[in-house]
Design an enzyme around this catalytic site. Structure first.
Site, PDB file in Angstrom:
ATOM      1  N   HIS A 306       0.843  -1.186   0.000  1.00 14.45           N
ATOM      2  CA  HIS A 306       0.000   0.000   0.000  1.00 14.45           C
ATOM      3  C   HIS A 306       0.876   1.232   0.000  1.00 14.45           C
ATOM      4  O   HIS A 306       1.926   1.241   0.641  1.00 14.45           O
ATOM      5  CB  HIS A 306      -0.913   0.018   1.242  1.00 14.45           C
ATOM      6  CG  HIS A 306      -2.062   0.937   1.097  1.00 14.45           C
ATOM      7  ND1 HIS A 306      -1.973   2.289   1.357  1.00 14.45           N
ATOM      8  CD2 HIS A 306      -3.335   0.719   0.670  1.00 14.45           C
ATOM      9  CE1 HIS A 306      -3.135   2.849   1.101  1.00 14.45           C
ATOM     10  NE2 HIS A 306      -3.975   1.928   0.683  1.00 14.45           N
ATOM     11  N   ASP A 363      -7.960  -5.362  -0.013  1.00 20.67           N
ATOM     12  CA  ASP A 363      -8.464  -6.225  -1.083  1.00 20.67           C
ATOM     13  C   ASP A 363      -8.110  -7.702  -0.904  1.00 20.67           C
ATOM     14  O   ASP A 363      -8.597  -8.535  -1.666  1.00 20.67           O
ATOM     15  CB  ASP A 363      -7.913  -5.754  -2.438  1.00 20.67           C
ATOM     16  CG  ASP A 363      -8.478  -4.403  -2.827  1.00 20.67           C
ATOM     17  OD1 ASP A 363      -9.678  -4.201  -2.627  1.00 20.67           O
ATOM     18  OD2 ASP A 363      -7.719  -3.548  -3.329  1.00 20.67           O
TER      19      ASP A 363
HETATM   20  N1  CMC Z   1       4.059  -7.606  -4.835  1.00 21.65           N
HETATM   21  C1  CMC Z   1       5.398  -7.579  -5.029  1.00 21.65           C
HETATM   22  N2  CMC Z   1       6.164  -6.477  -4.865  1.00 21.65           N
HETATM   23  C2  CMC Z   1       5.537  -5.357  -4.486  1.00 21.65           C
HETATM   24  C3  CMC Z   1       4.154  -5.307  -4.268  1.00 21.65           C
HETATM   25  C4  CMC Z   1       3.409  -6.490  -4.462  1.00 21.65           C
HETATM   26  N3  CMC Z   1       2.093  -6.504  -4.266  1.00 21.65           N
HETATM   27  N4  CMC Z   1       3.793  -4.056  -3.911  1.00 21.65           N
HETATM   28  C5  CMC Z   1       4.923  -3.334  -3.911  1.00 21.65           C
HETATM   29  N5  CMC Z   1       5.983  -4.125  -4.252  1.00 21.65           N
HETATM   30  C6  CMC Z   1       7.402  -3.710  -4.294  1.00 21.65           C
HETATM   31  C7  CMC Z   1       7.705  -2.915  -5.554  1.00 21.65           C
HETATM   32  O1  CMC Z   1       8.122  -3.741  -6.610  1.00 21.65           O
HETATM   33  C8  CMC Z   1       8.795  -2.007  -5.052  1.00 21.65           C
HETATM   34  O2  CMC Z   1       9.996  -2.760  -4.976  1.00 21.65           O
HETATM   35  P1  CMC Z   1      11.428  -2.039  -5.276  1.00 21.65           P
HETATM   36  O3  CMC Z   1      11.597  -1.039  -4.195  1.00 21.65           O
HETATM   37  O4  CMC Z   1      12.410  -3.151  -5.262  1.00 21.65           O
HETATM   38  O5  CMC Z   1      11.282  -1.403  -6.631  1.00 21.65           O
HETATM   39  C9  CMC Z   1       8.396  -1.693  -3.611  1.00 21.65           C
HETATM   40  O6  CMC Z   1       7.614  -2.817  -3.192  1.00 21.65           O
HETATM   41  C10 CMC Z   1       7.569  -0.416  -3.473  1.00 21.65           C
HETATM   42  O7  CMC Z   1       6.487  -0.518  -4.361  1.00 21.65           O
HETATM   43  P2  CMC Z   1       5.879   0.700  -5.152  1.00 21.65           P
HETATM   44  O8  CMC Z   1       5.300   0.225  -6.431  1.00 21.65           O
HETATM   45  O9  CMC Z   1       6.874   1.820  -5.221  1.00 21.65           O
HETATM   46  O10 CMC Z   1       4.726   1.139  -4.188  1.00 21.65           O
HETATM   47  P3  CMC Z   1       3.526   2.075  -4.541  1.00 21.65           P
HETATM   48  O11 CMC Z   1       3.221   2.830  -3.303  1.00 21.65           O
HETATM   49  O12 CMC Z   1       3.787   2.864  -5.763  1.00 21.65           O
HETATM   50  O13 CMC Z   1       2.335   1.046  -4.893  1.00 21.65           O
HETATM   51  C11 CMC Z   1       0.567  -0.471  -4.648  1.00 21.65           C
HETATM   52  C12 CMC Z   1       1.365   0.665  -4.002  1.00 21.65           C
HETATM   53  C13 CMC Z   1      -0.668  -0.748  -3.805  1.00 21.65           C
HETATM   54  C14 CMC Z   1       0.079  -0.017  -6.034  1.00 21.65           C
HETATM   55  C15 CMC Z   1       1.453  -1.741  -4.748  1.00 21.65           C
HETATM   56  O14 CMC Z   1       1.826  -2.179  -3.462  1.00 21.65           O
HETATM   57  C16 CMC Z   1       0.791  -2.861  -5.531  1.00 21.65           C
HETATM   58  O15 CMC Z   1       0.877  -2.902  -6.759  1.00 21.65           O
HETATM   59  N6  CMC Z   1       0.063  -3.815  -4.824  1.00 21.65           N
HETATM   60  C17 CMC Z   1      -0.662  -4.852  -5.512  1.00 21.65           C
HETATM   61  C18 CMC Z   1      -1.988  -4.309  -6.012  1.00 21.65           C
HETATM   62  C19 CMC Z   1      -2.951  -4.098  -4.862  1.00 21.65           C
HETATM   63  O16 CMC Z   1      -3.145  -4.947  -4.015  1.00 21.65           O
HETATM   64  N7  CMC Z   1      -3.638  -2.933  -4.893  1.00 21.65           N
HETATM   65  C20 CMC Z   1      -4.634  -2.577  -3.896  1.00 21.65           C
HETATM   66  C21 CMC Z   1      -4.174  -1.455  -3.009  1.00 21.65           C
HETATM   67  S1  CMC Z   1      -5.176  -1.217  -1.543  1.00 21.65           S
HETATM   68  C22 CMC Z   1      -6.732  -0.727  -2.082  1.00 21.65           C
HETATM   69  C23 CMC Z   1      -6.777   0.391  -3.021  1.00 21.65           C
HETATM   70  O17 CMC Z   1      -6.031   1.364  -2.933  1.00 21.65           O
HETATM   71  O18 CMC Z   1      -7.592   0.322  -3.916  1.00 21.65           O
END
Ligand code: CMC
Length: 428
Positions: A306, A363
């Site tokens: 998140h 989720d």
């Molecule tokens: N699985 C594997 N790696 C992950 C995941 C995941 N679900 N989420 C983040 N990471 C890694 C990402 O690859 C990055 O690694 P590195 O630092 O080595 O590059 C690090 O963690 C930080 O991730 P980020 O993409 O910079 O984080 P963000 O704040 O931009 O994204 C997120 C947040 C929710 C989009 C992401 O965690 C994600 O894609 N999660 C899976 C989709 C999901 O469950 N979404 C629902 C979110 S909660 C409800 C809502 O908001 O609707």
């Protein structure tokens, strides 16, 4: 004296004001920075940008705290109903009994949609995703209530808000009925908000459907937990669209579209698809975890991570507990819950996820409850939207009442070519 921050750049020293929220979070006010220095700030994904001041929802992502209007989510989950929570978010305080009764009555008497709206559906392909249908039909409500669209008039907006809350379940259930080729079911105003939605989903002209109060209560809880989450992608979209003085229906329709994506609300559908693929032998939970560590957005572990929470999402904790209770009450043994629990255990002990503070989010477990109560996968995100509606509305209202209100218009750093010559088409 108010705190100041000092920025040194190009031999200049600029003083910037520091704003402090009621929970102690601080922000440097850079709104005058460009006028003073010619500089803008750059923050891809807005990860470090406060776009507004808001009194609606507070999140402490490090501690895993979520409050609506100052009330902890755990307390609302235990004691409030969804429409009571909607009132709290929109009006800023809990309603007393007569206020709540009259609000529920008002919402209830607007649940039917215009017959012409029911005809829209015929124009959609049968396989249309209900999120696309819901966004389109909600946007089209603006054509039915053109006199209720002035964002500066609270009275007009309130009429639209009640209609949105009332009609969303009907529009959502219709989109499901259309996709399975069954006739639409009219709302029944003797039922409460969630029971009514369930009967519109599952009744048909040949068979009555008596909603199970346990199921309706579980759904009501899920709606409360999704009701607001401050400046997330869809809420920021609603604010941005509304900031051009677009009407409420257009703004909410845009919010639904933003929510649909799999990194946002669409993740609940993706989680179940991921758990099913593990169940169906397309890879073990451990193999899935390994694959998700490769840094590719398409193979992320859905339902984990998140932007704001660097701790267990408090909503996920409540949903996980409710998930066990609902399945037990319904006598369902869910293989998917077993896989999810196993997956969570692997992840919480895996260095990659521990170092990045990736925990289950809202989720991860919600889809297992939806599935147990018979909601099809492509409706999961529609239910997220139904829950998020009061939050979107509250932010839309708050923005228009903010004395600092301006159209939202970020800047950029241009990185394209400079002074390129135009080449006539026959010479390219
Ligand atoms: N699985 C594997 N790696 C992950 C995941 C995941 N679900 N989420 C983040 N990471 C890694 C990402 O690859 C990055 O690694 P590195 O630092 O080595 O590059 C690090 O963690 C930080 O991730 P980020 O993409 O910079 O984080 P963000 O704040 O931009 O994204 C997120 C947040 C929710 C989009 C992401 O965690 C994600 O894609 N999660 C899976 C989709 C999901 O469950 N979404 C629902 C979110 S909660 C409800 C809502 O908001 O609707």
């Amino acid at each position: 004296m108010a705190a100041k921050a000092t920025l040194k750049f190009g031999g200049q020293e600029i003083e910037l004001g520091v704003e402090e929220g009621t929970e102690g979070e601080k922000a440097i006010d850079i709104s005058g920075l460009r006028a003073q220095t010619g500089l803008i700030t750059l923050d891809p994904g807005f990860a470090n940008t406060g776009s507004c001041k808001s009194a609606i929802t507070f999140i402490d992502g490090e501690k895993g705290i979520l409050k609506y209007r100052g009330i902890p989510i755990e307390e609302l989950a235990e004691k409030a109903s969804f429409l009571e929570t909607a009132y709290l978010l929109i009006y800023g305080r809990l309603p007393n009994k007569p206020e709540l009764d009259s609000y529920v009555d008002e919402v209830t008497c607007h649940t039917m949609v215009h017959e012409n709206i029911r005809r829209f559906y015929d124009g959609f392909p049968k396989k249309a995703h209900p999120m696309a249908v819901s966004a389109a039909v909600i946007g089209a409500l603006a054509t039915f209530y053109p006199d209720r669209q002035d964002p500066s008039g609270r009275r007009d907006a309130e009429g639209s808000i009640v209609r949105l809350l009332a009609k969303f379940p009907t529009i959502a259930a219709n989109s499901y009925k259309y996709s399975i080729g069954q006739p639409f079911v009219y709302p029944k105003n003797r039922l409460n908000y969630c029971s009514n939605f369930l009967q519109m989903m599952f009744a048909n002209p040949c068979a009555e459907y008596e909603p199970d109060p346990v199921v309706a209560k579980a759904l009501d809880l899920l709606l409360i937990l999704h009701a607001d989450h401050e400046q997330n992608c869809s809420t920021s979209t609603v604010r941005l669209v509304g900031s051009s003085l677009s009407n409420l229906f257009a703004s909410i329709s845009a919010g639904i579209s933003a929510l649909w994506g799999s990194l946002h609300g669409g993740a609940n559908q993706k989680v179940i698809e991921m758990l099913e693929s593990i169940r169906d032998g397309e890879g073990s939970a451990a193999a899935f975890v390994e694959k998700s560590k490769k840094g590719d957005d398409t193979t992320r572990l859905m339902g984990f991570g998140h932007r704001v929470y660097k701790n267990y999402d408090p909503r996920a904790r409540i949903i996980k507990k409710s998930c066990h209770q609902v399945l037990e009450r319904l006598g369902i043994h869910s293989k998917l819950l077993e896989i999810a629990t196993n997956l969570e255990e692997i992840v919480l002990n895996d260095d990659y996820f521990v170092q990045r503070n990736l925990y289950p989010n809202v989720d991860f477990y919600s889809g297992i409850i939806y599935q147990a109560i018979g909601i099809p996968k492509n409706m999961f995100t529609v239910l997220f939207a139904m829950g998020r509606l009061p939050g979107w509305v509250a932010h839309w209202m708050e923005m228009h009442e903010d004395p600092q209100f301006r159209i939202g218009r970020p800047r950029q750093i241009y990185t394209g070519e400079i002074n390129k010559k135009f080449i006539p088409i026959d010479q390219r």
